[in-house]
Design an enzyme around this catalytic site. Structure first.
Site, mmCIF file in Angstrom:
data_model
loop_
_atom_site.group_PDB
_atom_site.id
_atom_site.type_symbol
_atom_site.label_atom_id
_atom_site.label_comp_id
_atom_site.label_asym_id
_atom_site.label_seq_id
_atom_site.Cartn_x
_atom_site.Cartn_y
_atom_site.Cartn_z
ATOM 1 N N TYR A 57 0.809 -1.234 0.000
ATOM 2 C CA TYR A 57 0.000 0.000 0.000
ATOM 3 C C TYR A 57 0.838 1.279 0.000
ATOM 4 C CZ TYR A 57 -3.604 -3.242 1.782
ATOM 5 O OH TYR A 57 -4.456 -4.300 1.973
ATOM 6 N N LYS A 87 1.578 -6.611 5.903
ATOM 7 C CA LYS A 87 1.496 -7.816 5.061
ATOM 8 C C LYS A 87 2.710 -7.975 4.158
ATOM 9 C CE LYS A 87 -3.449 -6.853 4.852
ATOM 10 N NZ LYS A 87 -3.593 -5.420 4.584
ATOM 11 N N HIS A 120 0.088 -11.713 2.251
ATOM 12 C CA HIS A 120 -0.957 -10.900 1.626
ATOM 13 C C HIS A 120 -1.864 -11.704 0.680
ATOM 14 C CE1 HIS A 120 -1.698 -6.433 0.449
ATOM 15 N NE2 HIS A 120 -2.798 -7.117 0.293
ATOM 16 N N LEU A 282 -29.061 -5.717 15.097
ATOM 17 C CA LEU A 282 -29.933 -6.106 13.982
ATOM 18 C C LEU A 282 -30.930 -7.145 14.501
ATOM 19 C CD1 LEU A 282 -27.109 -6.427 11.332
ATOM 20 C CD2 LEU A 282 -28.937 -4.715 11.317
ATOM 21 N N GLU A 285 -35.014 -10.888 11.706
ATOM 22 C CA GLU A 285 -35.542 -10.685 10.355
ATOM 23 C C GLU A 285 -34.488 -9.994 9.462
ATOM 24 O OE1 GLU A 285 -39.121 -8.345 10.318
ATOM 25 O OE2 GLU A 285 -39.297 -8.598 8.137
HETATM 26 P P1 NAP Z 1 -14.024 -0.377 2.258
HETATM 27 O O1 NAP Z 1 -13.528 -0.341 3.660
HETATM 28 O O2 NAP Z 1 -15.095 -1.309 1.905
HETATM 29 O O3 NAP Z 1 -14.371 1.146 1.903
HETATM 30 C C1 NAP Z 1 -14.761 1.528 0.647
HETATM 31 C C2 NAP Z 1 -15.044 3.009 0.504
HETATM 32 O O4 NAP Z 1 -16.114 3.395 1.336
HETATM 33 C C3 NAP Z 1 -13.881 3.919 0.868
HETATM 34 O O5 NAP Z 1 -13.349 4.357 -0.346
HETATM 35 C C4 NAP Z 1 -14.496 5.088 1.657
HETATM 36 O O6 NAP Z 1 -14.210 6.305 0.995
HETATM 37 C C5 NAP Z 1 -15.974 4.783 1.639
HETATM 38 N N1 NAP Z 1 -16.616 4.936 2.959
HETATM 39 C C6 NAP Z 1 -16.091 4.714 4.181
HETATM 40 N N2 NAP Z 1 -17.004 4.920 5.143
HETATM 41 C C7 NAP Z 1 -18.154 5.276 4.515
HETATM 42 C C8 NAP Z 1 -19.447 5.629 4.972
HETATM 43 N N3 NAP Z 1 -19.752 5.646 6.263
HETATM 44 N N4 NAP Z 1 -20.385 5.943 4.039
HETATM 45 C C9 NAP Z 1 -20.086 5.925 2.718
HETATM 46 N N5 NAP Z 1 -18.875 5.612 2.233
HETATM 47 C C10 NAP Z 1 -17.910 5.280 3.127
HETATM 48 O O7 NAP Z 1 -12.832 -0.724 1.222
HETATM 49 P P2 NAP Z 1 -11.348 -1.223 1.156
HETATM 50 O O8 NAP Z 1 -10.429 -0.079 1.313
HETATM 51 O O9 NAP Z 1 -11.274 -2.057 -0.055
HETATM 52 O O10 NAP Z 1 -11.159 -2.190 2.401
HETATM 53 C C11 NAP Z 1 -10.767 -1.724 3.689
HETATM 54 C C12 NAP Z 1 -9.316 -2.044 4.004
HETATM 55 O O11 NAP Z 1 -9.089 -3.440 3.942
HETATM 56 C C13 NAP Z 1 -8.294 -1.465 3.019
HETATM 57 O O12 NAP Z 1 -8.098 -0.084 3.185
HETATM 58 C C14 NAP Z 1 -7.094 -2.320 3.355
HETATM 59 O O13 NAP Z 1 -6.478 -1.864 4.550
HETATM 60 C C15 NAP Z 1 -7.759 -3.683 3.544
HETATM 61 N N6 NAP Z 1 -7.769 -4.487 2.287
HETATM 62 C C16 NAP Z 1 -7.065 -5.660 2.276
HETATM 63 C C17 NAP Z 1 -7.021 -6.430 1.126
HETATM 64 C C18 NAP Z 1 -6.231 -7.705 1.131
HETATM 65 O O14 NAP Z 1 -5.950 -8.246 0.043
HETATM 66 N N7 NAP Z 1 -5.858 -8.223 2.283
HETATM 67 C C19 NAP Z 1 -7.717 -6.045 -0.033
HETATM 68 C C20 NAP Z 1 -8.458 -4.862 0.008
HETATM 69 C C21 NAP Z 1 -8.482 -4.105 1.181
HETATM 70 P P3 NAP Z 1 -13.686 7.658 1.764
HETATM 71 O O15 NAP Z 1 -12.257 7.466 2.145
HETATM 72 O O16 NAP Z 1 -13.896 8.704 0.733
HETATM 73 O O17 NAP Z 1 -14.590 7.828 2.977
#
Ligand code: NAP
Length: 324
Positions: A57, A87, A120, A282, A285
């Site tokens: 990252y 990772k 990772h 939650l 349902e």
């Molecule tokens: P996510 O946590 O599902 O977030 C997706 C998007 O949602 C973000 O771009 C964020 O944008 C927005 N968001 C956050 N809170 C919100 C809310 N309350 N309402 C509306 N939108 C909201 O996506 P992710 O980054 O893919 O996953 C989270 C973390 O998991 C990553 O950052 C990383 O650390 C880890 N990850 C690991 C792997 C792996 O292979 N191990 C793969 C993917 C991700 P804003 O910043 O604009 O709020």
């Protein structure tokens, strides 16, 4: 601003402190160091004590700086108060590269240890620079035994309090468990109401492996397919009925499954909002409706590899992470 108190979950294997039940993700493309640093500081202010990064990252240094700054400002008493995951990237998935790679991550983080160190992906690439997407011809057979021995050594040396994996299916875990003397404490996988990972969760529960949920809010549209969580009509209806947001419903549902969501936002208000999930529930349902949501995985092996080129020494099925 009052910071939230986040419950913690005990990990069954290894010596880590309990893991705070919601983590803050730091992945963003392109990596924006100053933004990441500020976001982590904001996260600490609103109550996050669990942070997720990776060599890939490019946010390790920003995370380390933010935690050092938070300690100077007295937002946390010491580094021991935070739970940090990093990772091992696929180019380093070779027995002799694990410890050097972890040591480099620790230098970036300005830390003596990480709380959790993960492989990772179940993908090994020829050693070389980290680049994305991956080249199919660079994939080589994964040396489960050699790589895991070095991960175990990292835990014995105290460089990682506990070790685990990410994006491993039951098939990959079978291969790993056949050679492991220290079991993986965590498997971090894509998991949300739209990809519920039922098979893998059963497997991990039997082995005492804690499942951490990445992309719990549907991800950052990495693959250009939109966002199945935030656009779900089922979740929207539940959110409306509960007076919560879709994001909160998704995070609460994952928490009620006994799993640990790792959610990314770089916006302080959203970070705070995403922690407001511990004083309501939650209904049965709601659970029934969520269990019927059509399933669709976002992150697949074909997404991390470039479509050009050929796999020469592995099959796509060896590295695929979609598991029914
Ligand atoms: P996510 O946590 O599902 O977030 C997706 C998007 O949602 C973000 O771009 C964020 O944008 C927005 N968001 C956050 N809170 C919100 C809310 N309350 N309402 C509306 N939108 C909201 O996506 P992710 O980054 O893919 O996953 C989270 C973390 O998991 C990553 O950052 C990383 O650390 C880890 N990850 C690991 C792997 C792996 O292979 N191990 C793969 C993917 C991700 P804003 O910043 O604009 O709020």
């Amino acid at each position: 601003m009052v910071s939230a108190v986040v419950p913690e979950v005990a990990l069954r294997h290894g010596n880590a402190r309990p893991m705070p039940a919601v983590g803050m993700g730091t992945a963003a493309a392109p990596a924006m160091l100053e933004k990441a640093r500020e976001a982590v500081l904001a996260g600490i202010e609103v109550g996050y004590r669990h942070f997720d990064t990776a060599a890939l990252y490019g946010t390790e240094a920003a995370l380390g700086e933010a935690i050092a700054e938070a300690t100077r400002r007295g937002l946390v008493a010491s580094r021991e108060e935070v739970f940090v995951t990093s990772k091992l990237w696929s180019t380093q998935c070779h027995a002799d590269l694990v410890l050097p790679s972890l040591r480099e991550s620790l230098r970036n983080l300005q830390m003596d240890y990480v709380d959790l160190y993960l492989i990772h992906w179940p993908i090994s690439l020829k050693p070389g620079p980290m680049a994305f997407p991956l080249k199919r011809e660079d994939a080589v057979p994964f040396d489960f035994e050699g790589v895991w021995r070095s991960m175990e050594e990292a835990q014995r040396l105290g460089l990682a309090k506990v070790i685990g994996v990410s994006n491993f299916t039951a098939k990959h875990l079978d291969k790993l468990l056949a050679v492991a003397t220290i079991l993986p404490a965590v498997n971090q996988v894509e998991m949300s109401p739209v990809w519920q990972q039922r098979t893998l969760r059963r497997y991990c529960a039997e082995k005492g492996i804690h499942v951490s949920a990445y992309s719990p809010l549907g991800g950052q549209n990495w693959a250009g397919n939109g966002n199945g969580v935030l656009e779900s009509p089922v979740l929207a209806a539940i959110a409306k009925a509960r007076g919560k947001s879709i994001a909160q419903v998704s995070l609460r549902w994952i928490y009620e499954q006994g799993l640990t969501p790792v959610a990314k936002s770089y916006k302080k208000e959203r970070l705070k909002h995403n922690l407001e999930i511990f004083d309501w529930e939650l209904t049965e349902e709601d659970h029934l409706k969520i269990s019927q949501i059509p399933q669709n995985k976002t992150v697949k092996a074909t997404y991390v590899f470039s479509p050009d080129g050929e796999f020469t020494s592995v099959d796509l099925s060896d590295v695929e992470v979609v598991e029914e």
